[in-house]
Design a protein around this motif. Structure first.
Motif, PDB file in Angstrom:
ATOM      1  N   ALA A 281       6.813  -3.065  -5.692  1.00 23.70           N
ATOM      2  CA  ALA A 281       6.215  -2.614  -6.956  1.00 23.70           C
ATOM      3  C   ALA A 281       6.829  -3.389  -8.127  1.00 23.70           C
ATOM      4  CB  ALA A 281       6.436  -1.115  -7.128  1.00 23.70           C
ATOM      5  N   ARG A 282       8.141  -3.606  -8.059  1.00 21.27           N
ATOM      6  CA  ARG A 282       8.800  -4.368  -9.147  1.00 21.27           C
ATOM      7  C   ARG A 282       8.387  -5.841  -9.113  1.00 21.27           C
ATOM      8  NH1 ARG A 282      13.070  -1.080  -7.537  1.00 21.27           N
ATOM      9  NH2 ARG A 282      13.912  -2.728  -6.220  1.00 21.27           N
ATOM     10  N   LEU A 283       8.297  -6.372  -7.908  1.00 15.35           N
ATOM     11  CA  LEU A 283       7.990  -7.799  -7.756  1.00 15.35           C
ATOM     12  C   LEU A 283       6.566  -8.131  -8.213  1.00 15.35           C
ATOM     13  CD1 LEU A 283       9.673 -10.098  -6.577  1.00 15.35           C
ATOM     14  CD2 LEU A 283       8.506  -9.748  -4.403  1.00 15.35           C
ATOM     15  N   GLN A 284       5.650  -7.208  -7.946  1.00 16.58           N
ATOM     16  CA  GLN A 284       4.254  -7.460  -8.305  1.00 16.58           C
ATOM     17  C   GLN A 284       4.104  -7.623  -9.828  1.00 16.58           C
ATOM     18  OE1 GLN A 284       1.008  -7.239  -5.877  1.00 16.58           O
ATOM     19  NE2 GLN A 284       1.034  -8.780  -7.488  1.00 16.58           N
ATOM     20  N   GLN A 285       4.968  -6.930 -10.589  1.00 17.89           N
ATOM     21  CA  GLN A 285       4.934  -7.073 -12.058  1.00 17.89           C
ATOM     22  C   GLN A 285       5.281  -8.501 -12.474  1.00 17.89           C
ATOM     23  OE1 GLN A 285       4.021  -4.447 -13.987  1.00 17.89           O
ATOM     24  NE2 GLN A 285       3.775  -3.448 -11.990  1.00 17.89           N
ATOM     25  N   ARG A 286       6.199  -9.110 -11.710  1.00 13.49           N
ATOM     26  CA  ARG A 286       6.658 -10.465 -12.075  1.00 13.49           C
ATOM     27  C   ARG A 286       5.700 -11.542 -11.592  1.00 13.49           C
ATOM     28  NH1 ARG A 286      12.057 -11.140  -9.318  1.00 13.49           N
ATOM     29  NH2 ARG A 286      11.801 -13.293  -9.954  1.00 13.49           N
ATOM     30  N   PHE A 287       5.053 -11.309 -10.463  1.00 16.99           N
ATOM     31  CA  PHE A 287       4.166 -12.340  -9.897  1.00 16.99           C
ATOM     32  C   PHE A 287       2.794 -11.727  -9.674  1.00 16.99           C
ATOM     33  CE2 PHE A 287       8.491 -13.419  -8.597  1.00 16.99           C
ATOM     34  CZ  PHE A 287       8.576 -14.762  -8.929  1.00 16.99           C
ATOM     35  N   ARG A 288       2.048 -11.555 -10.775  1.00 13.69           N
ATOM     36  CA  ARG A 288       0.766 -10.844 -10.683  1.00 13.69           C
ATOM     37  C   ARG A 288      -0.287 -11.637  -9.920  1.00 13.69           C
ATOM     38  NH1 ARG A 288       0.579  -6.460 -14.264  1.00 13.69           N
ATOM     39  NH2 ARG A 288       2.420  -6.393 -15.577  1.00 13.69           N
ATOM     40  N   GLU A 289      -0.121 -12.973  -9.873  1.00 13.02           N
ATOM     41  CA  GLU A 289      -1.143 -13.814  -9.254  1.00 13.02           C
ATOM     42  C   GLU A 289      -1.083 -13.782  -7.718  1.00 13.02           C
ATOM     43  OE1 GLU A 289       1.552 -14.639 -10.767  1.00 13.02           O
ATOM     44  OE2 GLU A 289       2.547 -16.275  -9.735  1.00 13.02           O
ATOM     45  N   ILE A 290       0.021 -13.262  -7.162  1.00  9.08           N
ATOM     46  CA  ILE A 290       0.147 -13.257  -5.694  1.00  9.08           C
ATOM     47  C   ILE A 290      -0.296 -11.897  -5.152  1.00  9.08           C
ATOM     48  CG2 ILE A 290       1.747 -13.501  -3.740  1.00  9.08           C
ATOM     49  CD1 ILE A 290       3.560 -15.153  -5.604  1.00  9.08           C
ATOM     50  N   GLU A 291      -1.173 -11.935  -4.170  1.00 14.03           N
ATOM     51  CA  GLU A 291      -1.590 -10.668  -3.542  1.00 14.03           C
ATOM     52  C   GLU A 291      -0.442 -10.183  -2.647  1.00 14.03           C
ATOM     53  OE1 GLU A 291      -4.727 -11.109  -0.672  1.00 14.03           O
ATOM     54  OE2 GLU A 291      -4.691  -8.962  -0.244  1.00 14.03           O
ATOM     55  N   MET A 292       0.050  -8.977  -2.902  1.00 11.98           N
ATOM     56  CA  MET A 292       1.194  -8.464  -2.126  1.00 11.98           C
ATOM     57  C   MET A 292       0.771  -7.261  -1.299  1.00 11.98           C
ATOM     58  SD  MET A 292       4.368  -8.916  -4.746  1.00 11.98           S
ATOM     59  CE  MET A 292       4.539 -10.486  -5.626  1.00 11.98           C
ATOM     60  N   ARG A 293       1.016  -7.304  -0.002  1.00  5.83           N
ATOM     61  CA  ARG A 293       0.611  -6.217   0.904  1.00  5.83           C
ATOM     62  C   ARG A 293       1.783  -5.832   1.791  1.00  5.83           C
ATOM     63  NH1 ARG A 293      -5.111  -5.614   1.126  1.00  5.83           N
ATOM     64  NH2 ARG A 293      -4.503  -3.646   2.069  1.00  5.83           N
ATOM     65  N   PRO A 294       2.656  -4.928   1.334  1.00  6.68           N
ATOM     66  CA  PRO A 294       3.812  -4.543   2.154  1.00  6.68           C
ATOM     67  C   PRO A 294       3.415  -3.777   3.415  1.00  6.68           C
ATOM     68  CG  PRO A 294       3.709  -3.194   0.170  1.00  6.68           C
ATOM     69  CD  PRO A 294       2.627  -4.216   0.038  1.00  6.68           C
ATOM     70  N   VAL A 295       4.191  -3.984   4.448  1.00  7.34           N
ATOM     71  CA  VAL A 295       3.941  -3.311   5.720  1.00  7.34           C
ATOM     72  C   VAL A 295       5.244  -2.666   6.198  1.00  7.34           C
ATOM     73  CG1 VAL A 295       3.271  -3.635   8.144  1.00  7.34           C
ATOM     74  CG2 VAL A 295       2.158  -4.988   6.361  1.00  7.34           C
TER      75      VAL A 295
END
Ligand code: AVI
Length: 322
Positions: A121-135
């Protein structure tokens, strides 16, 4: 499994096996606890603290290799990959490579799902252009697979920190074969592997002066108490961490300070004073044996980067077409 859009932890079939698995390993003649149970939320934080210790060289040494050779590593693996980060923890290692690797999709995988979801959740704020899907997944178990939302093109598995060393060589072989099978036709692996070195350096790294590794090891008993309804008294156990030269591995154990009987739901066991529970192995490789391990699992090592002292290696390996 958990994914980013989950609000509640969904049904995890692997969780059903946990009590039976722990019950069985605690009953064996040489009692043991799988090292994956070291990583409850507190254990994950203690591991982060270990990585800051002066004695624990692997994290810093690996980071120095990425600092020095990052541009070349990025040229070798290419931009825009589907980056699958196995054992992502706080995601910091992969995040430090984002500016160079510029992944299209980032899939951090970790058994400690709560910790992972906070980090992402914190990382997505910094790199909005990367699609992040945690598993949230235990990929140390046989039969693991990736969810359908993981892109199939240009998969780059990222397995840093020498976590491969926590498997026996046989388990490592099977695990790497499984990774290889999930690489697709143009996939690969970027892996960090700790190398054999002076024994005193290794002993100190796994038995530090501050006792952080001791706390990390002892905390597994807290976790087992919760998972199994057990009554381990942590004050009655001490940490042991040392290099076993004959087997080429660090071993961590918990040693009973006094004779005691421990009970859990459906079981109990008496431990004599001095009796140990084996909690972790951390195998140290030579560059040649690491490359052979990869080759035997269906990879071709394209590049090996090491630090000046040759304490640690980062290897890029391409999945060989069947
Ligand atoms: C995660 N793993 C690679 C660490 C290691 O070095 O084997 C775990 C660890 N155990 C004690 N200190 C660190």
């Amino acid at each position: 499994m958990l994914n980013q859009t989950s609000t509640n932890a969904p049904f995890d079939p692997a969780a059903l096996h946990v009590p039976a698995e722990l019950d069985a390993s605690l009953r064996e003649r040489q009692a043991w606890i799988s090292p994956k149970f070291l990583y409850d939320p507190l254990g994950s934080r203690l591991f982060e603290a270990i990585c800051e210790l002066p004695e624990y060289y692997p994290t810093r040494t690996e980071a120095s290799i990425f600092d020095l050779h990052g541009a070349e590593i990025a040229r070798t693996v290419g931009e825009g990959a589907t980056l699958i980060d196995l054992g992502a923890g706080n995601c910091a290692k992969a995040a430090s490579l984002f500016p160079l690797l510029r992944p299209r999709q980032y899939v951090p995988v970790d058994i400690s799902a709560e910790f992972l979801i906070d980090a992402v959740a914190r990382l997505q704020q910094r790199f909005r252009e990367i699609e992040m899907r945690p598993v949230g997944m235990d990929f140390s178990r046989d039969g693991w697979d990736l969810p359908d939302f993981v892109r199939e093109d240009r998969r780059l598995f990222f397995y840093p920190g020498s976590s491969i060393g926590n498997f026996t060589p046989g388990e490592a072989h099977e695990f790497l074969q499984r990774v290889r099978a999930r690489c697709g036709h143009d996939g690969g692996l970027l892996i960090g592997i700790d190398l054999a070195k002076d024994h005193a350096v290794l002993d100190a790294a796994y038995d530090d002066a501050l006792g952080v590794t001791a706390a990390f090891n002892l905390n597994v008993l807290n976790h087992v108490n919760r998972l199994l309804g057990a009554n381990f008294d942590i004050r009655q156990w001490r940490h042991r961490g040392f290099y076993n030269a004959a087997l080429g591995r660090i071993e961590m154990h918990l040693e009973a300070k006094s004779a005691q009987t421990v009970s859990w739901q459906g079981g109990r066991r008496h431990f004599e004073a001095g009796e140990c529970i084996h909690t972790e192995n951390s195998y140290k490789y030579r560059v040649g044996s690491a490359v052979r391990l990869l080759e035997q699992a269906g990879f071709a090592a394209t590049r090996v980067w090491t630090d000046q002292r040759e304490w640690f290696a980062v290897i890029h390996a391409r999945a060989v077409a069947h």
